[in-house]
Design a protein around this motif. Structure first.
Motif, PDB file in Angstrom:
ATOM      1  N   ASN A  88       0.827  -1.210   0.000  1.00  0.00           N
ATOM      2  CA  ASN A  88       0.000   0.000   0.000  1.00  0.00           C
ATOM      3  C   ASN A  88       0.859   1.255   0.000  1.00  0.00           C
ATOM      4  OD1 ASN A  88       0.868   0.425   2.704  1.00  0.00           O
ATOM      5  ND2 ASN A  88      -0.622  -1.131   3.349  1.00  0.00           N
ATOM      6  N   ASP A  89       0.206   2.408   0.035  1.00  0.00           N
ATOM      7  CA  ASP A  89       0.897   3.695  -0.071  1.00  0.00           C
ATOM      8  C   ASP A  89       1.902   3.894   1.070  1.00  0.00           C
ATOM      9  OD1 ASP A  89      -1.286   3.760   1.635  1.00  0.00           O
ATOM     10  OD2 ASP A  89      -2.115   5.655   0.871  1.00  0.00           O
ATOM     11  N   ARG A  90       1.442   3.603   2.286  1.00  0.00           N
ATOM     12  CA  ARG A  90       2.295   3.792   3.463  1.00  0.00           C
ATOM     13  C   ARG A  90       3.578   2.968   3.332  1.00  0.00           C
ATOM     14  NH1 ARG A  90       2.620   7.145   8.048  1.00  0.00           N
ATOM     15  NH2 ARG A  90       4.394   6.240   9.121  1.00  0.00           N
ATOM     16  N   GLU A  91       3.378   1.706   2.910  1.00  0.00           N
ATOM     17  CA  GLU A  91       4.534   0.815   2.805  1.00  0.00           C
ATOM     18  C   GLU A  91       5.534   1.325   1.757  1.00  0.00           C
ATOM     19  OE1 GLU A  91       3.109  -3.478   3.738  1.00  0.00           O
ATOM     20  OE2 GLU A  91       4.392  -3.617   1.976  1.00  0.00           O
ATOM     21  N   VAL A 240       2.035  -1.905 -10.108  1.00  0.00           N
ATOM     22  CA  VAL A 240       2.159  -3.273 -10.616  1.00  0.00           C
ATOM     23  C   VAL A 240       1.529  -3.417 -12.005  1.00  0.00           C
ATOM     24  CG1 VAL A 240       2.273  -4.366  -8.336  1.00  0.00           C
ATOM     25  CG2 VAL A 240       0.053  -3.993  -9.407  1.00  0.00           C
ATOM     26  N   ASP A 241       0.677  -2.476 -12.367  1.00  0.00           N
ATOM     27  CA  ASP A 241       0.048  -2.527 -13.695  1.00  0.00           C
ATOM     28  C   ASP A 241       1.005  -2.167 -14.822  1.00  0.00           C
ATOM     29  OD1 ASP A 241      -0.212  -0.054 -12.169  1.00  0.00           O
ATOM     30  OD2 ASP A 241      -1.166   0.791 -13.941  1.00  0.00           O
ATOM     31  N   LYS A 242       2.214  -1.756 -14.480  1.00  0.00           N
ATOM     32  CA  LYS A 242       3.165  -1.354 -15.514  1.00  0.00           C
ATOM     33  C   LYS A 242       4.013  -2.534 -16.027  1.00  0.00           C
ATOM     34  CE  LYS A 242       2.404   3.137 -15.553  1.00  0.00           C
ATOM     35  NZ  LYS A 242       1.402   3.321 -14.534  1.00  0.00           N
ATOM     36  N   LEU A 243       3.895  -3.663 -15.363  1.00  0.00           N
ATOM     37  CA  LEU A 243       4.735  -4.805 -15.713  1.00  0.00           C
ATOM     38  C   LEU A 243       4.176  -5.554 -16.931  1.00  0.00           C
ATOM     39  CD1 LEU A 243       7.243  -6.370 -14.659  1.00  0.00           C
ATOM     40  CD2 LEU A 243       5.714  -7.700 -13.214  1.00  0.00           C
ATOM     41  N   PHE A 293       7.676  -1.812  -6.483  1.00  0.00           N
ATOM     42  CA  PHE A 293       6.370  -2.009  -7.112  1.00  0.00           C
ATOM     43  C   PHE A 293       5.284  -1.645  -6.113  1.00  0.00           C
ATOM     44  CE2 PHE A 293       8.891  -4.703  -9.888  1.00  0.00           C
ATOM     45  CZ  PHE A 293       8.318  -4.442 -11.122  1.00  0.00           C
ATOM     46  N   LEU A 294       4.258  -0.956  -6.596  1.00  0.00           N
ATOM     47  CA  LEU A 294       3.160  -0.560  -5.721  1.00  0.00           C
ATOM     48  C   LEU A 294       1.890  -1.321  -6.085  1.00  0.00           C
ATOM     49  CD1 LEU A 294       1.997   1.457  -3.557  1.00  0.00           C
ATOM     50  CD2 LEU A 294       1.285   2.848  -5.508  1.00  0.00           C
ATOM     51  N   ASP A 295       1.334  -1.999  -5.113  1.00  0.00           N
ATOM     52  CA  ASP A 295       0.048  -2.682  -5.330  1.00  0.00           C
ATOM     53  C   ASP A 295      -1.092  -1.695  -5.044  1.00  0.00           C
ATOM     54  OD1 ASP A 295      -2.265  -4.163  -5.247  1.00  0.00           O
ATOM     55  OD2 ASP A 295      -1.492  -5.748  -3.939  1.00  0.00           O
ATOM     56  N   ASN A 296      -1.262  -1.307  -3.783  1.00  0.00           N
ATOM     57  CA  ASN A 296      -2.291  -0.336  -3.376  1.00  0.00           C
ATOM     58  C   ASN A 296      -3.672  -0.670  -3.936  1.00  0.00           C
ATOM     59  OD1 ASN A 296      -2.775   1.845  -1.735  1.00  0.00           O
ATOM     60  ND2 ASN A 296      -2.460   3.388  -3.327  1.00  0.00           N
ATOM     61  N   GLY A 297      -4.011  -1.944  -3.962  1.00  0.00           N
ATOM     62  CA  GLY A 297      -5.336  -2.359  -4.419  1.00  0.00           C
ATOM     63  C   GLY A 297      -5.393  -2.822  -5.864  1.00  0.00           C
ATOM     64  N   ARG A 298      -4.315  -2.602  -6.617  1.00  0.00           N
ATOM     65  CA  ARG A 298      -4.342  -2.917  -8.051  1.00  0.00           C
ATOM     66  C   ARG A 298      -4.558  -4.404  -8.325  1.00  0.00           C
ATOM     67  NH1 ARG A 298      -1.260   1.594  -7.562  1.00  0.00           N
ATOM     68  NH2 ARG A 298      -1.039   3.033  -9.319  1.00  0.00           N
ATOM     69  N   LEU A 299      -3.910  -5.263  -7.538  1.00  0.00           N
ATOM     70  CA  LEU A 299      -4.019  -6.690  -7.833  1.00  0.00           C
ATOM     71  C   LEU A 299      -5.442  -7.192  -7.598  1.00  0.00           C
ATOM     72  CD1 LEU A 299      -0.573  -7.952  -6.475  1.00  0.00           C
ATOM     73  CD2 LEU A 299      -1.263  -7.607  -8.853  1.00  0.00           C
ATOM     74  N   SER A 308     -11.705  -3.942 -13.777  1.00  0.00           N
ATOM     75  CA  SER A 308     -10.300  -4.256 -14.052  1.00  0.00           C
ATOM     76  C   SER A 308      -9.750  -3.458 -15.227  1.00  0.00           C
ATOM     77  CB  SER A 308     -10.127  -5.756 -14.309  1.00  0.00           C
ATOM     78  OG  SER A 308     -10.902  -6.132 -15.412  1.00  0.00           O
ATOM     79  N   GLN A 309     -10.612  -3.138 -16.191  1.00  0.00           N
ATOM     80  CA  GLN A 309     -10.074  -2.436 -17.371  1.00  0.00           C
ATOM     81  C   GLN A 309      -9.538  -1.040 -17.052  1.00  0.00           C
ATOM     82  OE1 GLN A 309     -12.966  -0.800 -20.224  1.00  0.00           O
ATOM     83  NE2 GLN A 309     -14.340  -2.417 -19.576  1.00  0.00           N
ATOM     84  N   ALA A 310      -9.894  -0.498 -15.889  1.00  0.00           N
ATOM     85  CA  ALA A 310      -9.336   0.812 -15.520  1.00  0.00           C
ATOM     86  C   ALA A 310      -7.809   0.738 -15.420  1.00  0.00           C
ATOM     87  CB  ALA A 310      -9.924   1.288 -14.203  1.00  0.00           C
ATOM     88  N   LEU A 311      -7.287  -0.457 -15.179  1.00  0.00           N
ATOM     89  CA  LEU A 311      -5.840  -0.613 -15.047  1.00  0.00           C
ATOM     90  C   LEU A 311      -5.111  -0.607 -16.393  1.00  0.00           C
ATOM     91  CD1 LEU A 311      -5.745  -3.307 -12.235  1.00  0.00           C
ATOM     92  CD2 LEU A 311      -4.947  -0.958 -12.049  1.00  0.00           C
ATOM     93  N   ARG A 312      -5.874  -0.546 -17.484  1.00  0.00           N
ATOM     94  CA  ARG A 312      -5.213  -0.435 -18.789  1.00  0.00           C
ATOM     95  C   ARG A 312      -4.655   0.976 -19.018  1.00  0.00           C
ATOM     96  NH1 ARG A 312     -10.086  -2.490 -22.528  1.00  0.00           N
ATOM     97  NH2 ARG A 312     -10.239  -4.640 -21.807  1.00  0.00           N
TER      98      ARG A 312
END
Lengths: 717, 209
Positions: A88-91, A240-243, A293-299, A308-312
């Motif tokens: 997450n953001d804090r981490e 993580v959506d950039k990988l 890498f930042l997840d922050n809810g993305r996975l 999910s398509q918002a991650l495109r």
């Protein structure tokens, strides 16, 4: 940024933004030049292919994230890079601040990164005592102003050169001119010193390649190259959506992103960093390099069937560039960190429900963003879905309950409308408008005159109008929609008149009701489904060759949304598909099926501008037929670059955000009046209501007509 | 695209983003061109890069680090070419350096490097700049001059998929796609060339390479 605690407060902020003259002018210039040139940006390649490739690359990569991450990590670590995964953001902030502490870093140069904005990395590091300098010119300007970006690509578009001049005068302690070229050079020299002093460079990344352990960055200024070269430590913070698996999946993004963002076929620089490279400032001559890498809810988001398509999203900012709301108020009130239409969606996931509560409602559903998204995201639909998610947690507004109750009961609704025409008498006077509405009812809606209900709705006129055709060559049904049935029956009458003597059987199945779009717009999905099933029963597609509607909004809802909302129900799917396939807008029908001949019409006519309803040009993808009809009917069609910009009605939008609705329609009419035309023609009664009502209030010299009215006026007999 | 079309497309695309492009038969002529560029360059072209503006103290001091003689940095030349260039520079009082660019962060007149590939469809140069000196030559110079072999120009980025993947996989690596000079439109959307990177980009296509 969103601070408002109520819709009322949010509207106050919007009003302030509307009054920001410099920003309005800057956005007006920018967005109109963008709209004008954008199609040309893809002249040398296939846009459809790019959209498809980006969508595929992004969707499939997120599905195999774990494997790709392990692959990237192994490869990068073998080349001296340390790889982290922040949940997450804090981490993320803590990891980066620890890297700084470990390496005794004091000064940081940071390049532009939406991901870093998302987690508010700069604030966190500054609180830890680090000096952070934004080294992208626009970002530096807004950092000095203690603001956030108002656009993803042009972060300081709301700032004038005079303001930059003042700002730089403070920074340098010398008076600076307002000459832009000089100001850029001042920034060059001032920031060069920051690069030299910095111990750490922080960047984002546009695509990360698992196969080779490579970061790819798209930039123009060259600041990222210095920030990743001079300081001894480099930290890249990436979602993580950039990988992606290989370079092959990155290349379509490289084709689509700069073109859609700035019209460049490629940016000045694309930097590809693989592993820890030479760095003379580092103790062992090798860069100290970390990838976070930042997840922050993305996975979790990646597994959501709808969102999910918002991650495109590739962060090109194009959805904002074409949004009529963004154009008026800018990114500070039209977003939180992520701005524009994609921001209405991402804010909910990354910054929470409270930040998105009012923001998410600020959408006309005009579909302009969907039409330019290079990643193929159905933004308007996702915004609708977000509104429904947010609303599900709230007490149901009275408007929703009321409309859902009435519109799902066709007979009740129509008898209410029927009594309405008597109730309106005292406020109607002798005109076609509701003249004497008390101010407390009208509120901020007074920018347009509201039409009165017609004395006799179309359904009661039908028996007298019905053409008698003995041997029809074609059989059609009219879907009237409420506005034309009860407010503008004359549109339908003119249509029937145009059908005379053409051997076309016209029917008007009377059990049809509202199309259901208004309740769907309010997030009332169940009511929308009930209404759809009702209309499907009322108009059996197997009885007709086509179902014609004179309302672009009804048409697009019947054709595009019906299969989506009720198509999954057993036994209904086939029927609704057949139904949708027979829906046709009136212009396409008159031009392509009825094939009106030019000798029916006068050879010449008044200068005429056209307004393309959102639901026609983008919803139904109909572009040529209406324009061809105008010419065919002898009208002098005067094109204008603004034709496909929304009129600002947006169904119930104009009730929620009257100031914006008013500004959009007033700006539009201002530009159209400048064309010196007599007629303004459109294909949708909703647009007619908005445009005509505003023309009436402002006493403009324009006659607003529905297409069929314009055609009927040109008829020889 | 055949080779000739590739070169023609490359030239027109590069010129469209305000890069200067010349085609020469051998490296020798390219080196002569670089020296002419340097000679023709105003005595203190740093003028264009911000020194004449009122700056705060430290950045202003950076300008003073700039030496009186003009400097060409050529970290990437073969021994023979470096000797040729040295012989061309010496009589003109131009200082030539091949390493240690880190001590010239205030600015250099010309950075001279080789591109490994070109991409015709965008007028893009592909530089393997894994060595820091090569990287700096294209960042801190006011004019970045890039030599490229005519045979190294590919039609599209897709055509470079395999060689680039090999190059990255064999890392550490720092590769740059460079298309025109550094640019910004961050103030009132007015285009300004030469923000943090070079003010000008010149390309010499060498026919026999």
């Amino acid at each position: 940024m969103q601070y408002a605690n109520s819709l009322h407060e949010y509207r106050k902020e919007l009003k302030q933004a509307l009054a920001h003259e410099f920003q309005r002018k800057a956005l007006e210039n920018f967005t109109s030049s963008y709209r004008k040139s954008r199609d040309g940006y893809f002249a040398d390649c296939s846009l459809e292919e790019i959209i498809q490739d980006i969508g595929l690359a992004k969707d499939s990569s997120l599905k195999q994230f774990e494997a790709l991450y392990q692959r990237f990590k192994a490869k990068a670590e073998a080349m001296g890079v340390q790889v982290h995964l922040a949940r997450n953001d804090r981490e993320a902030n803590e990891i980066i601040s620890e890297i700084a502490a470990e390496n005794q870093c004091r000064r940081v140069v940071k390049t532009k990164s939406m991901t870093a904005e998302e987690v508010k990395l700069s604030d966190f590091l500054q609180e830890k005592g680090l000096e952070v300098t934004e080294c992208d010119l626009g970002e530096w300007i807004i950092q000095l102003r203690e603001e956030v970006p108002s656009h993803m690509v042009l972060p300081a578009i709301h700032v004038s050169k005079e303001e930059v001049g003042k700002l730089f005068s403070t920074v340098t302690g010398h008076t600076q001119s307002t000459d832009i070229q000089s100001l850029v050079k001042v920034a060059r020299r001032e920031l060069r010193q920051k690069f030299i002093e910095a111990d750490m460079g922080i960047s984002g990344s546009n695509f990360v390649i698992a196969e080779t352990g490579t970061l790819g960055m798209v930039t123009n200024e060259g600041n990222l190259r210095l920030a990743t070269t001079l300081p001894r430590v480099h930290v890249a913070l990436v979602g993580v959506d950039k990988l992606v698996p290989t370079l092959k999946e990155a290349l379509p993004i490289l084709k689509g992103l700069p073109r859609n963002a700035t019209g460049q076929s490629i940016s000045s620089y694309v930097t590809w960093i693989t592993g820890a490279n030479d760095c003379l400032a580092a103790p062992e001559g090798k860069k100290i390099m970390h990838v976070v890498f930042l997840d922050n809810g993305r996975l979790a988001l990646a597994r959501d069937p709808v969102f999910s398509q918002a991650l495109r999203c590739v962060r090109c900012g194009a959805c904002a560039n074409v949004c009529p709301v963004y154009r008026l108020v800018g990114g500070h009130v039209y977003g939180h960190v992520y701005i524009g239409p994609i921001g209405l969606i991402l804010t909910y996931f990354f910054h929470g429900r409270e930040k998105d509560k009012f923001l998410a409602q600020n959408c006309l559903n005009c579909q302009a963003c969907k039409a330019v998204c290079v990643a193929g995201i159905d933004l308007p639909r996702l915004i609708k879905e977000i509104q429904a998610v947010i609303q599900a947690d709230e007490p149901r507004p009275a408007l929703n309950t009321g409309l859902a109750t009435v519109l799902t009961r066709r007979k009740l609704f129509h008898s209410l409308l029927w009594s309405g025409k008597y109730l309106q008498k005292p406020i109607q006077g002798r005109s076609k408008y509701l003249r004497h509405l008390p101010q407390f009812l009208l509120g901020d809606q007074d920018f347009k005159a509201l039409p009165a209900l017609a004395g006799k709705p179309f359904r009661d006129r039908w028996e007298d109008l019905k053409p008698r055709v003995t041997r029809p060559r074609y059989r059609i049904a009219i879907f009237s929609g409420c506005l034309q049935d009860f407010v503008y029956p004359e549109h339908l009458e003119q249509f029937v008149r145009l059908m005379a003597g053409r051997d076309i059987a016209v029917e008007f199945p009377k059990d049809q009701g509202c199309c259901g779009l208004p309740v769907l717009m309010l997030g009332e999905k169940e009511a929308a489904r009930q209404i759809a099933r009702h209309n499907l029963r009322a108009l059996d597609p197997s009885q007709y060759d086509a179902i014609i509607t004179l309302c672009a909004s009804c048409g697009s809802h019947l054709k595009e949304n019906y299969p989506y909302i009720i198509g999954r129900r057993q036994g209904v799917g086939v029927k609704v598909r057949q139904f949708a396939d027979k829906i046709m807008d009136v212009s396409s029908f008159l031009r392509n099926v009825a094939q009106l001949e030019s000798n029916l019409f006068a050879a010449s006519g008044p200068r005429t501008a056209y307004h393309a309803p959102c639901h026609l040009c983008r919803g139904l993808q109909v572009k040529d037929a209406p324009r061809e009809l105008l010419t065919l009917a002898g009208l002098e069609y005067v094109p204008n670059p603004d034709e496909e910009t929304c009129c600002g009605l947006g169904g119930t939008y104009s009730m929620k955000f009257p100031e914006l609705s008013a500004s959009i329609v007033q700006d539009k009419l201002e530009r159209i009046e400048a064309l010196d035309v007599a007629y303004l023609v459109t294909d949708c009664p909703g647009c007619v209501m908005q445009l005509k009502g505003t023309v009436e209030t402002e006493q403009r010299r324009l006659t607003v007509l529905h297409m069929v009215e314009a055609l009927a006026r040109q008829l020889k007999t | 695209m055949n080779r000739n079309q590739c070169i023609q497309t490359f030239i027109s695309k590069a010129e469209a983003v305000s890069a200067g492009v010349i085609t020469v038969p051998h490296v020798q002529q390219a080196l002569e061109h670089v020296v002419t560029l340097c000679t023709d360059k105003e005595a203190c072209r740093l003028l264009a890069s911000g020194c004449e503006h009122p700056l705060s103290q430290e950045p202003a001091d950076l300008c003073r680090l700039k030496e009186w003689s003009k400097i060409i940095a050529a970290p990437d030349l073969a021994a023979g070419d470096l000797e040729t260039l040295t012989n061309l520079c010496r009589p003109l009082g131009i200082r030539l350096i091949e390493k240690g660019l880190h001590s010239h962060l205030g600015g250099l007149d010309i950075g001279l490097t080789w591109a490994r590939y070109g991409i015709a469809e965008n007028g893009t140069l592909v530089l393997d700049s894994s060595r820091e000196d090569i990287r700096l030559a294209g960042m801190i110079s006011e004019i970045h001059t890039v030599l490229i072999g005519a045979s190294s120009i590919a039609a599209t980025a897709d055509d470079l998929l395999e060689p680039l993947t090999r190059l990255f996989a064999d890392g550490p690596n720092y590769t740059a796609f460079i298309t025109g000079a550094s640019r910004t439109a961050d103030i009132e959307r007015v285009l300004a060339l030469g923000v943090h990177g070079p003010l000008e980009l010149h390309i010499c296509i060498v026919q026999d390479c």
